[in-house]
Write an enzyme that holds these catalytic residues in place. Structure first.
Site, short mmCIF file in Angstrom:
data_model
loop_
_atom_site.label_atom_id
_atom_site.label_comp_id
_atom_site.label_asym_id
_atom_site.label_seq_id
_atom_site.Cartn_x
_atom_site.Cartn_y
_atom_site.Cartn_z
N HIS A 193 23.45 -6.68 -47.80
CA HIS A 193 23.61 -6.08 -46.48
C HIS A 193 23.31 -4.58 -46.50
CE1 HIS A 193 26.02 -9.76 -46.39
NE2 HIS A 193 25.79 -9.79 -45.09
N GLN A 206 19.37 -10.06 -38.39
CA GLN A 206 20.72 -9.49 -38.47
C GLN A 206 20.86 -8.38 -39.51
OE1 GLN A 206 24.45 -11.96 -39.40
NE2 GLN A 206 24.34 -11.88 -37.16
N PHE A 207 20.22 -8.53 -40.65
CA PHE A 207 20.19 -7.50 -41.70
C PHE A 207 18.80 -7.49 -42.33
CE2 PHE A 207 24.67 -8.60 -41.42
CZ PHE A 207 25.30 -7.37 -41.47
N ALA A 208 18.36 -6.31 -42.74
CA ALA A 208 17.03 -6.19 -43.34
C ALA A 208 16.88 -7.09 -44.57
CB ALA A 208 16.76 -4.74 -43.73
N ASP A 209 17.97 -7.31 -45.30
CA ASP A 209 17.91 -8.15 -46.50
C ASP A 209 17.53 -9.59 -46.17
OD1 ASP A 209 19.46 -6.36 -48.73
OD2 ASP A 209 20.30 -6.06 -46.75
N ILE A 249 15.22 -10.50 -43.82
CA ILE A 249 13.94 -10.59 -43.11
C ILE A 249 12.93 -11.46 -43.85
CG2 ILE A 249 12.76 -8.58 -44.14
CD1 ILE A 249 11.80 -7.91 -41.27
N PRO A 265 12.63 -14.59 -45.02
CA PRO A 265 12.15 -15.88 -44.50
C PRO A 265 11.21 -15.74 -43.30
CG PRO A 265 14.52 -15.96 -44.92
CD PRO A 265 14.11 -14.52 -45.04
N GLU A 292 15.29 -17.19 -39.47
CA GLU A 292 14.53 -15.95 -39.34
C GLU A 292 13.05 -16.21 -39.07
OE1 GLU A 292 18.32 -14.92 -41.35
OE2 GLU A 292 16.81 -16.49 -41.69
#
Length: 697
Positions: free
Chosen positions: A487, A440-443, A445, A447, A418
C-alpha cells in the site's frame, strides 16, 4: 428468451431462409475462399506481413455480419475477415490492410490484417482492439456497460436498442480477463452477445490440451448468462441461431453467449502454416467446409450453372480487387508519428486559482469537489472502482456523498477487477460515456497494465486518430507512515514507459483540482497519481499542500511545470544555485531541505510526467548549472535516472556538476515498520545532505 440449443445444434432446412440471403452468403463465401487462395498463390507479396483468413469460419461470421445494424457495435478478432465482408467492407479495403497500404481504412498501414477500426456512416462502429486474444472481451463489455449507462440516463439517441457483439476464439476464453468481462456482463445485465468460434485449435495446441470444458460449458457458471450452441459450419443454423440471440439481447438488454463449432481450413496465420503439424486433422475438418454445405442447400433451389456463375464472378472480382490494392500507394513515411495523442482542448491555464474569500482545502477534498463539479455538469460522466460507492465513498473518502448525489448507476463499486476497471474505459469512451475510474492503490495497478498498454495506449495511434480513449484513471500512490509493502509503492517509472498515455502527479490542492479537470477533458488516457501522504496534509512539512480552493472553472493544461520556489539573482549570478526537479512528496522534502541554503535553491514541480515540460527543465538547468532529480521511487532504472541522463546529454555544456539523482533505496518493497520505512525512503535530511554535496561540487 431464445430457444436454447443444448449439446447439439438443431439442424434446420436452408429453405427456411430467403433464397436471396442464401445466395448473398454464398457469394461472400466464394469471395472469402478466393481471397485466401489468392494470398497463398501470391505469398511473396501477401505474406510479407502476418495475416489470418476466415477459411472454415465463413458461415458463422457471415451470419453475424449480415445481421448487424449500423447502430450496433462490434469487437472483432483477427480471423473475422468474413464478418467484415458481411457488414459490407470491400475486399480491396481488407487487402490494403494486408499489404499495409496508405489507404487501409482502419489504420493506414499501421496494424495487422483483420484488425478493424471502423467509424463509417451506415456501418456498425468497431473500435480498435489489439492482437492479444481474449483481451477484447473487456473493452467490448465496457461498450455494453456504457450503452446501458447512457440508456439509464436517457442519453442514448434513437430507439434502436444497440447490441454489442464480441467475437472470441474458444481458446481465448481461458484468459482471466474474459472471466472479468463475463462477471460484469451478468452482474450489470449488459446488452452484449459473446460469439465464441471454436475450431478446437490454439496455434498448435488442441482444445483438449488447453481446457477442461468449452466456452458454452464454462459460461454456465455465470448466473444470468443465456447460452446457445449453433453449428458454425452451417450457414442456416448459424443465421437463425444468431437471429434469435441478437433479438434476445435487443429486447432483454442482457448478455448471451453463442458457441459455434467451426472447422479450421486455413493456416493459423500465414507464418504458422497448417501443413506443418495438422496431418490427418486437415481431412477431418475439410468434411465440414461451410461452402460445400451451403452449396448442397442451394442446389435444392437453384441450378449448378447459377452457382458456377457466382464463383466465376467472385474469382474475377477478387483479381481486380487485388490489383487495385496492389497498385494503391504506400504510406507517407513522414506521417509515421502522427496521432500518438488526440489534440486536447485544454491549452491554457484558466479560471481563478485563489478566489477572494476562498477557503483552504486539503488535496483529497479538492479532488472530490472537482469530480462533483464534473458529474454535475456532464451527465455522460460516471465514476467507478472498488469501494467508491455510497456505503464507503472511497477508502480515503475521495468519493464521499457522490453516489448519494448522482445515483448508483453513475457512482458504483466494481468487483476486485483492475483489468476491467481500466479496460472498460476504452469501450465506455467508444460509445460516448466519459469514465472516471479508480485503482484503489498503486500497488494493485498491475492486473490492469495489460489493458492499459495493449488497448488504451495504442488505440489512437493504430486507428490513426479514429479512436482515442478518453479515460481518467485515479491512482492513490506513495508511502504514508507504515502503509507496508502493498500500500506504499510508487509506480510512475513503469507508467511513463507506456507511450500513448499521459501521467499526471499533483502536489497540492489547487493543482489537484486544475489537473483533474484537465485530465477529464483530455481525449486521451490519463493516469492521475495522487499521493496519499498529501491527501490530508498530516505528514509533517506538507501543510502547503492545503491551499485555497480554486473556482469551478479553474483548469491547468497538462505538460506545464510550476516553479514553486525561486533562487535569488545574486546566488544565480555567483553560480552558487541549484535546481531541484521533482513532483509529489518530493516538493516538500525539497522545500524543507533548502531552508539551510537560503536563496540558493530553485524547485521545479513537474506536475505532469508525460507530457514532460522539457522547456522548463532545460531553462532551469541552463540558469543554474546544477540539477537534482528527486523522486520517491527507488532510483535505479527509474524515471529520475532517465531524466537525469537526458539532461546530461542535452544540457552538457551548461552543467557545472553531474546531474544528481536522489530517491529511495533500491529494494523490492516498502517495509511495514515505520523505522525501516524511514531507512528506505528519502526525507528532507537526506535531501539536504545530497544538496550540500551538489552545491559544493
Amino acid at each position: 428468451m431464445p430457444e436454447t440449443v443444448k449439446e447439439k445444434s438443431k439442424k434446420t432446412s436452408g429453405s427456411q431462409l430467403p433464397k436471396d440471403v442464401l445466395l448473398n452468403a454464398y457469394k461472400l463465401m466464394c469471395t472469402a475462399r478466393r481471397m485466401a487462395e489468392l494470398y497463398d498463390e501470391n505469398r511473396e507479396i501477401c505474406s510479407k506481413y502476418v495475416h489470418s483468413t476466415s477459411r472454415g469460419h465463413e458461415a458463422i461470421q457471415l451470419a453475424a455480419g449480415m445481421q448487424l445494424k449500423s447502430f450496433d457495435y462490434g469487437s472483432l478478432y483477427y480471423r473475422d475477415e468474413s464478418m467484415l465482408l458481411g457488414i459490407g467492407m470491400q475486399p480491396h479495403e481488407l487487402m490494403m490492410q494486408l499489404m499495409a497500404k496508405r489507404d487501409d481504412p482502419f489504420s493506414g498501414g499501421r496494424t495487422y490484417y483483420g484488425h478493424p477500426s471502423l467509424k463509417r456512416e451506415g456501418f456498425p462502429l468497431i473500435p480498435h482492439q489489439s492482437s492479444a486474444t481474449g483481451m477484447q472481451a473487456i473493452p467490448a463489455t465496457g461498450m455494453a456497460h456504457g450503452i446501458a449507462y447512457l440508456e439509464s440516463q436517457k442519453l442514448l439517441k434513437g430507439k434502436n436498442n444497440p447490441v454489442v457483439i464480441c467475437s472470441l476464439g474458444d481458446g481465448s476464453v481461458t484468459e482471466g480477463e474474459v472471466a472479468e468481462a463475463f462477471q460484469m456482463a451478468v452482474l450489470k445485465k449488459l446488452p452484449i452477445l459473446y460469439l465464441i468460434q471454436d475450431n478446437d485449435w490454439g496455434i498448435s495446441a488442441t482444445g483438449s490440451e488447453m481446457r477442461a470444458m468449452d466456452a458454452y460449458e464454462y459460461a454456465a457458471g455465470f448466473k444470468g448468462m443465456e447460452r446457445m450452441r449453433v453449428d458454425g459450419s452451417d450457414f442456416s443454423d448459424s443465421y437463425q441461431g444468431l437471429s434469435k440471440a441478437i433479438e434476445y439481447v435487443r429486447k432483454k438488454r442482457s448478455p448471451i453467449l453463442v458457441h459455434a463449432k467451426c472447422p479450421l481450413l486455413g493456416h493459423h496465420t500465414s507464418g504458422v502454416r497448417k501443413e506443418w503439424y495438422r496431418g490427418d486433422n486437415l481431412d477431418l475438418h475439410q468434411q465440414d467446409d461451410p461452402l460445400v454445405k451451403l452449396e448442397k442447400v442451394l442446389l435444392e433451389q437453384v441450378d449448378e450453372n447459377e452457382l458456377a456463375a457466382i464463383r466465376k464472378t467472385a474469382n474475377e472480382f477478387i483479381q481486380s480487387e487485388y490489383e487495385k490494392a496492389l497498385s494503391s500507394p504506400d504510406p507517407d513515411v513522414s506521417d509515421f508519428g502522427s496521432h500518438e495523442f488526440a489534440p486536447t482542448p485544454v491549452t491554457e491555464e484558466s479560471g481563478i486559482r485563489s478566489p477572494k474569500g476562498g477557503e483552504k482545502v486539503v488535496m483529497v477534498d479538492a479532488a472530490l469537489h472537482a469530480v462533483d463539479e464534473i458529474l454535475k455538469k456532464h451527465p455522460e460522466a460516471l465514476f467507478y472502482g472498488q469501494d467508491v460507492g455510497r456505503r464507503l465513498g472511497g477508502v480515503f473518502r475521495e468519493a464521499a456523498t457522490l453516489a448519494q448525489k448522482y445515483g448508483d448507476e453513475r457512482v458504483f463499486n466494481t468487483p476486485i477487477q483492475e483489468a476491467y476497471i481500466v479496460g472498460s474505459t476504452a469501450g465506455m469512451s467508444a460509445v460516448g460515456a466519459k469514465p472516471i475510474v479508480e485503482i484503489q492503490f498503486a500497488d494493485y495497478i498491475w492486473p490492469g497494465i495489460n489493458q492499459l498498454v495493449e488497448e488504451l495506449s495504442k488505440s489512437c495511434y493504430l486507428s490513426r486518430g479514429q479512436f482515442p480513449v478518453q479515460s481518467l484513471i485515479r491512482v492513490p500512490i506513495g508511502a504514508y507512515g507504515g502503509g507496508g509493502p502493498y500500500h506504499s509503492g510508487s509506480v510512475e517509472s513503469a507508467l511513463v514507459t507506456i507511450n500513448g498515455i499521459k501521467v499526471v502527479y499533483p502536489s497540492n490542492a489547487a493543482d489537484m483540482k486544475g489537473l483533474l479537470k484537465a485530465s477529464f477533458y483530455d481525449p486521451n488516457p490519463v493516469v492521475l497519481l495522487e499521493h496519499k501522504g498529501l491527501y490530508w496534509s498530516k505528514v509533517p512539512g506538507t501543510t502547503d499542500a492545503k491551499t485555497i480552493e480554486p473556482d469551478e472553472d479553474y483548469i491547468i493544461p497538462l505538460g506545464k511545470a510550476n516553479i514553486v520556489q525561486k533562487a535569488d539573482a545574486k546566488s544565480i549570478e555567483a553560480s552558487e544555485s541549484a535546481l531541484i526537479i521533482t513532483y509529489g512528496m518530493g516538493v516538500y522534502w525539497a522545500k524543507e531541505a533548502s531552508n539551510k541554503f537560503k536563496g540558493r535553491v530553485e524547485i521545479l514541480d513537474l506536475r505532469t510526467l508525460n507530457p514532460l515540460d522539457w522547456d522548463a527543465i532545460r531553462s532551469g538547468v541552463e540558469t543554474h548549472g546544477r540539477a537534482m532529480v528527486l523522486t520517491e521511487e527507488p532510483v535505479h532504472n527509474s524515471f529520475a535516472e532517465s531524466l537525469a541522463g537526458r539532461i546530461s546529454k542535452t544540457c552538457f555544456t551548461s552543467l557545472d556538476a553531474p546531474v544528481w539523482t536522489v530517491g529511495a533505496v533500491n529494494l523490492p518493497a516498502v517495509p511495514l515498520n515505520v523505522d525501516l520505512e524511514k531507512m528506505m525512503l528519502p526525507n528532507s535530511d537526506k535531501v539536504q545532505a545530497e544538496l550540500d554535496t551538489l552545491l559544493n561540487y
